[in-house]
Each structure stands twice: as structure tokens, then as C-alpha cells.
Write an enzyme that holds these catalytic residues in place. Structure first.
Site, PDB file in Angstrom:
ATOM      1  N   ALA A   1       0.769  -1.237   0.000  1.00 15.73           N
ATOM      2  CA  ALA A   1       0.000   0.000   0.000  1.00 15.73           C
ATOM      3  C   ALA A   1       0.804   1.294   0.000  1.00 15.73           C
ATOM      4  CB  ALA A   1      -0.940   0.014   1.207  1.00 15.73           C
TER       5      ALA A   1
ATOM      6  N   GLY B   1       0.388   5.202  -0.229  1.00 18.55           N
ATOM      7  CA  GLY B   1      -1.011   5.416   0.100  1.00 18.55           C
ATOM      8  C   GLY B   1      -1.905   5.907  -1.009  1.00 18.55           C
TER       9      GLY B   1
ATOM     10  N   LYS C   1      -3.306   4.402  -3.618  1.00 22.09           N
ATOM     11  CA  LYS C   1      -4.460   3.541  -3.882  1.00 22.09           C
ATOM     12  C   LYS C   1      -5.346   3.387  -2.650  1.00 22.09           C
ATOM     13  CE  LYS C   1      -1.665   1.494  -7.446  1.00 22.09           C
ATOM     14  NZ  LYS C   1      -0.650   2.570  -7.273  1.00 22.09           N
TER      15      LYS C   1
ATOM     16  N   ASP D   1      -0.633  -4.088  -6.045  1.00 21.47           N
ATOM     17  CA  ASP D   1       0.241  -3.236  -6.857  1.00 21.47           C
ATOM     18  C   ASP D   1       1.660  -3.708  -6.557  1.00 21.47           C
ATOM     19  OD1 ASP D   1       0.821  -1.116  -8.637  1.00 21.47           O
ATOM     20  OD2 ASP D   1       1.365   0.157  -6.946  1.00 21.47           O
TER      21      ASP D   1
ATOM     22  N   CYS E   1       4.323  -1.169 -12.511  1.00 16.54           N
ATOM     23  CA  CYS E   1       4.757  -0.008 -13.307  1.00 16.54           C
ATOM     24  C   CYS E   1       5.960  -0.416 -14.149  1.00 16.54           C
ATOM     25  CB  CYS E   1       5.064   1.195 -12.417  1.00 16.54           C
ATOM     26  SG  CYS E   1       6.327   0.898 -11.156  1.00 16.54           S
TER      27      CYS E   1
END
Length: 443
Positions: free
Chosen positions: A110, A113, A115, A178, A228
Site C-alpha cells: 500500500a 497510500g 491507492k 500493486d 509499473c
């Protein structure tokens, strides 16, 4: 840009005639983005109030592009949590997964922060958000951003996914992964990522994280996987391996906004053809950095979990907290109020965190001092102007705004006691007034 030769050789082979446009994009100016926080302000209102040029990000209804010279991080509205500064392509992950009120959401990787604050706004104070990161130092930024955004239903953990899986088997109905990656998509933004690049370094970690995410996702639940990076070994190949090992999943078709490309199963030998349903953001086709995302759904019927409601705490020290609420707060505080040491937390119902490394066990309301309660900065950021009994509201142009943000004390016209300090009606912190002078309580 001095890109790694092995990287450019691979991308030339994969992209073919698009390679020249791809390489040229590294010479383009990077783009900048910010995302409105709907817990505090609607996107169109933010655009109207901010005195800077903003243009919409097509794949995120709350997102805008801004120009580098505008410096939005210096604006008092940023410190009031009205928006979050986020790379535009990174907004696509939180936008793609359909979060509904009362969902049980895990943001597995996370920090810092982006998302989690995006999801927290969609939950609108309902359900549960568990925001996790394995880095203790990065969790500090995560907590700060969640509190500044006014997200009140979040628990921040500092655990490895395998430990979380032993506690939360089949608990969440939405999960965001992610994943850590080689960061190729951020080469233009972050030159250090070029220097530290290693091919396929993260594949094992990515597979492992998805394995534990599966254990924590309930039947009928959805999760989004994103990176990414451009590398198909970390994107299509990871999802392909996961689907072959987990036949009870399917890829969900997502909205493909202008410039989005389909996933590239042809870049991986023997890959699931349905990976065309995944999405790629390539910097020569969109205004943003490189990004990959794939939305997955677990077969079965989603379960409606009735979260157990614990009895209210009977700790006598909490009387000072409730006395503060009665005197200074109009809003009814919903949730389970818990005292940890001297600190008061608002903890989401129905979640057991015993044995886990917890960075924030809920929403930090403030501390019980000697026969009194002192509200936290986070508490102020969760309120609206009308929630407080006593308010000091400065206009943006008022010189006292700068004084307040510097932590100074100064004379005001206000009632004695605790006052919610606002800028243009947006809460910024607390001040305690005595005989016409405000003692700054901005932490």
C-alpha cells in the site's frame, strides 16, 4: 537517456515498428497528476477552487493533470487533504477495481497510500480497509496520507503476505496487488530506477504475493494486479502462471480508455489468449508513465459477511473522550472506540489483528491526558466544518493561515476552548483558545 542495452534490445524485439515512438517518449517531458478526494470535495469543485490549470485524466474521474510550475504540494488545500498528488497512470489501478460501500478491502502493497486513499474515498467510511506494507519506514508515509485524507475505517499493518494469509483466509472481497517490480515504466520519472534495473528480479516475489492474495480473497471476490513495468515476464507471464495454477479465476474485461492497449499474450510463449483483456498504458500512447493492470475474479458466489459488533468499551478514562464529543462535536461518532494506553482509536468492527504487526489499529482520535482529552490532527481531518461546535474559519488570503501552518500562536476572535481551525471552510487542525489567544494544536 542512457537506458540499459539489454532492456532496449528486448523492447525493440517486442515492439517492432512501435519501438521508435517508444524510445522517443523518453525524451518527452514527464506529466504530473493530482486526484481530488471525494471525502472532502467533488472534482469539479476542486478544479473551480484551485487557481491553477487542470485538465482531466480520462481513466480516473477524480484525476487531473497539472503543470510542474504550479507546485500544488505547497498549497494549503493539499495540507487540508483535498487532493492527493499521484502519477496519472498509477491512478488506473484504483479506478479499475469496482469498490462499493461496505466492501472488505485489502491493499497489499500500500505505501505511500495513493491507492488506499482512492479506495478509502469509495468506501466512504463504511466497510473495512486493511492497508499493508512490509516496509516500516514507508508505513509512516502511508499513515500520514490516510489520516490527511480523512479515511476513518482503515487499519495499517506491517506484515509479509504469508502472515496476513494465516489470519484473513477468505475474508476480503476486494484486493489490490500493486506489486513490487523492476520499475521500467518509471524510467522517465525516476532516473535512479534506470541505474538499479535488474531483469526478472521480482518475478518470484510477484508469484508468491498472488498466491497469498488468493488465500485471502473470498469466493466471488475481485482483485486487481498491477505493476509499473513493461516487462511481460512480470505482467502477462505472472497472470498466465496464476491462471494455470488457479482454474477458478477468470480475467474481467475492463474499460479501455483512449490510449489504453490490450495485454500482450503474444509476448509470452503459450500464454492465455484472454490476457488481451488486461490493460497496458504505454507512454507513447497516453499522457502518463508505463503501467500494466489486470482485473481478476474468483469463481463462486460472493459472501455477505455480517461483521461482528463488539460491545462498547467500558474503560472509565474514555469518559473524558465522550465529554469532549458532547461539548465540541455535533457529529455522531460511529464505530468501536478503544483505548490503547492513553490513545483513543476508532476501530472497524469485525476484524481481529492480534499477533500482527500493527502500525495503526484504527483511526487515531486523540490522547487522554490528565483528566482531559486532546483531539488529534487526524480527528480534525476527518471532520467537516459543520461537525464542530466551535470553528475558526480563515479565508485563504488571511495572513493567519501562514501563522497557523507555521505552528504559531496568535490573537483571534473566538470562544474559549477547542476550536476546529478551517481554511475556506475546510478543516486543517485544532486550536485551543483562551482569553482571545489561540494556542496552536496543529501536530
Amino acid at each position: 537517456m542512457n537506458l540499459p542495452p539489454k532492456f532496449t534490445e528486448k523492447m525493440e524485439r517486442l515492439l517492432g515498428e512501435d519501438f521508435e515512438a517508444f524510445i522517443t517518449s523518453f525524451d518527452d517531458e514527464r506529466v504530473y497528476g493530482l486526484r481530488a478526494n471525494p471525502l472532502k470535495i467533488a472534482p469539479d469543485q476542486l478544479k473551480e477552487k484551485l487557481n491553477m490549470p487542470l485538465t482531466p485524466v480520462s481513466w480516473c474521474t477524480d484525476g487531473f493533470y497539472y503543470t510542474d510550475e504550479t507546485k500544488p504540494s505547497k498549497h494549503p488545500y493539499y495540507q487540508a487533504g483535498l487532493y492527493y498528488i499521484q502519477e496519472p497512470s498509477a491512478m488506473s489501478t484504483g479506478a479499475a477495481i469496482p469498490i462499493c460501500e461496505n466492501d472488505r478491502v485489502l491493499d497489499l502493497c500500500a505505501a505511500p497510500g495513493g491507492k488506499s486513499t482512492q479506495v478509502g474515498a469509495k468506501l466512504n467510511g463504511t466497510g473495512i480497509l486493511v492497508s499493508n506494507d512490509i516496509s516500516t519506514s514507508r508505513c509512516k508515509a502511508l499513515i500520514k496520507n490516510i489520516e490527511m485524507a480523512g479515511v476513518t475505517n482503515c487499519i495499517v499493518t506491517n506484515e509479509y503476505p504469508d502472515k496476513l494469509a494465516t489470519r484473513f483466509g477468505g475474508f476480503f472481497n476486494k484486493i489490490i496487488v500493486d506489486a513490487p517490480c523492476s520499475g521500467e515504466g518509471m524510467f522517465r520519472k525516476n532516473k535512479e530506477a534506470v541505474k538499479t534495473w535488474e531483469e526478472n528480479k521480482f518475478c518470484g516475489i510477484q508469484k508468491e504475493i498472488l498466491q497469498y492474495a488468493d488465500q485471502m480473497l473470498c469466493d466471488g471476490g475481485m482483485m486487481v494486479y498491477s505493476t509499473c513495468t513493461f516487462a511481460p515476464e512480470e505482467n502477462e507471464a505472472i497472470i498466465d502462471d496464476f491462471l494455470k495454477a488457479n482454474a477458478n479465476y477468470e480475467i474481467v474485461e475492463m474499460d479501455k480508455h483512449t490510449g489504453f492497449e490490450d495485454g500482450k499474450p503474444e509476448w509470452v510463449d503459450g500464454c492465455h489468449k484472454t490476457l488481451t483483456k488486461a490493460g497496458r498504458l504505454m507512454p507513447y500512447h497516453v499522457k502518463g508513465e508505463g503501467h500494466f493492470l489486470c482485473l481478476l475474479q474468483k469463481n463462486g458466489t460472493a459472501n455477505d459477511v455480517e461483521l461482528p459488533r463488539t460491545n462498547p468499551s467500558t474503560d472509565k478514562q474514555l469518559a473524558y473522550f465522550h465529554s469532549f464529543l458532547e461539548q465540541y462535536i455535533h457529529k455522531k461518532i460511529e464505530g468501536h472506540v478503544v483505548l490503547h494506553g492513553i490513545s483513543v482509536f476508532l476501530v472497524p468492527f469485525g476484524i481481529d489483528t492480534k499477533g500482527l504487526r500493527i502500525m495503526r489499529s484504527g483511526f487515531f482520535m486523540g490522547d487522554i491526558k490528565t483528566k482531559r482529552f486532546e483531539p488529534s490532527q487526524a480527528f480534525a481531518m476527518s471532520l467537516k466544518k459543520e461537525d464542530a461546535v466551535q470553528v475558526i474559519d480563515f479565508s485563504l488570503e488571511d495572513d493567519n493561515v501562514a501563522r497557523y501552518l507555521k505552528g504559531e500562536s496568535f490573537e483571534v476572535t473566538a470562544k474559549d476552548g477547542w476550536n476546529l481551525v478551517c481554511v475556506d471552510s475546510f478543516p486543517r487542525g485544532w486550536g485551543k483558545v483562551q482569553n482571545g489567544r489561540m494556542k496552536n494544536k496543529r501536530y
